[in-house]
Design a protein around this motif. Structure first.
Motif, PDB file in Angstrom:
ATOM      1  N   ARG A  52       0.811  -1.219   0.000  1.00 38.32           N
ATOM      2  CA  ARG A  52       0.000   0.000   0.000  1.00 38.32           C
ATOM      3  C   ARG A  52       0.844   1.269   0.000  1.00 38.32           C
ATOM      4  N   VAL A  82      -0.609  -0.114  10.931  1.00 37.46           N
ATOM      5  CA  VAL A  82      -0.703   1.122  10.148  1.00 37.46           C
ATOM      6  C   VAL A  82       0.656   1.783   9.920  1.00 37.46           C
ATOM      7  N   PRO A 127      -1.817   5.529   4.467  1.00 34.33           N
ATOM      8  CA  PRO A 127      -2.322   6.876   4.179  1.00 34.33           C
ATOM      9  C   PRO A 127      -3.285   7.407   5.222  1.00 34.33           C
ATOM     10  N   GLU A 128      -4.155   6.565   5.745  1.00 30.46           N
ATOM     11  CA  GLU A 128      -5.159   7.031   6.699  1.00 30.46           C
ATOM     12  C   GLU A 128      -4.591   7.309   8.086  1.00 30.46           C
ATOM     13  N   ALA A 129      -3.319   6.942   8.309  1.00 31.37           N
ATOM     14  CA  ALA A 129      -2.721   7.128   9.638  1.00 31.37           C
ATOM     15  C   ALA A 129      -1.577   8.136   9.634  1.00 31.37           C
ATOM     16  N   ARG A 130      -1.399   8.853   8.543  1.00 27.53           N
ATOM     17  CA  ARG A 130      -0.294   9.801   8.467  1.00 27.53           C
ATOM     18  C   ARG A 130      -0.601  11.076   9.246  1.00 27.53           C
TER      19      ARG A 130
END
Length: 234
Positions: free
Chosen positions: A126, A152, A174-177
């Protein structure tokens, strides 16, 4: 005291294969490469001749990928170029006290091992931090952060030339940056590396300006520019 002129850093793959990672190496003559599914990196001597390139081709097989990492030696003309990528080698100070902890804690950082390989490979697919294979985790310690049980973020140890440990596979979903996960993981790895009397270093693509800026904030400085290259054997 960090020795910026350490010759081990000029041949990190070869020095790793001949030392700490010897148990993960395949060798023929003076050529060496990692076992399949551990890493694709290969090494030759500083001034390889035709016989040495033939040995490496024999190790890898016909039409195989030879990842020469930052090795400056040029293969024979019948080795097909696959890629060339500009990057830099960065080193950290020789003591954990020099590092700026952006998060101030390693709470939530967990060790990752063989039972986490599927999760690690999924995260790598990912985020594309660089080459990572089913047995890459055998190169050193790999750490991760989970959110509601889902991996993540992760980072780990890769090349191990004498006195040094490379930090690699730094990636965040990406959702945890934006939550400081990468800094937390890097600081946790740095603490382990300096605790055993070694110095941290890493490699980064020149185009990855965000990562370069992060590593700079964490105390890493550029040692030299490098070119990562891959070829296909005849």
């Amino acid at each position: 005291m960090v020795n910026r002129d350490s010759p081990a850093l000029d041949d990190p793959v070869g020095r790793s294969l001949g030392g700490h990672h010897a148990h993960l190496a395949r060798r023929l003559g003076r050529a060496a490469t990692y076992l399949p599914d551990v890493a694709t990196f290969s090494a030759v001597s500083a001034d390889p001749g035709p016989a040495e390139w033939a040995d490496l081709a024999g190790l890898l097989g016909p039409g195989a990928f030879a990842d020469m990492f930052s090795c400056p030696a040029t293969p024979p003309p019948d080795w097909e170029p696959v890629f060339s990528l500009q990057g830099r080698q960065m080193i950290g100070p020789g003591g954990a006290r020099h590092f700026h902890a952006e998060t101030g804690t390693d709470e939530g950082v967990v060790d990752l091992g063989a039972d986490s390989v599927a999760e690690m490979l999924d995260l790598v697919a990912r985020t594309e931090p660089g080459p990572f294979w089913p047995r890459t985790h055998e190169l050193g310690a790999y750490l991760g952060i989970r959110d509601n049980g889902t991996l993540v973020a992760m980072a780990g140890e890769r090349l191990r030339p004498p006195g040094w440990t490379e930090i690699s596979a730094v990636c965040t979903a990406p959702e945890a940056r934006g939550r400081g996960h990468a800094a937390r993981l890097i600081n946790a790895l740095v603490a382990r590396i300096v605790a055993r009397g070694e110095c941290p270093f890493l490699h980064v693509a020149e185009a990855n300006t965000g990562a370069i800026a992060l590593y700079g904030r964490l105390g890493f400085t550029t040692r030299k520019q490098v070119t990562f290259r891959g070829f296909r054997t005849p």
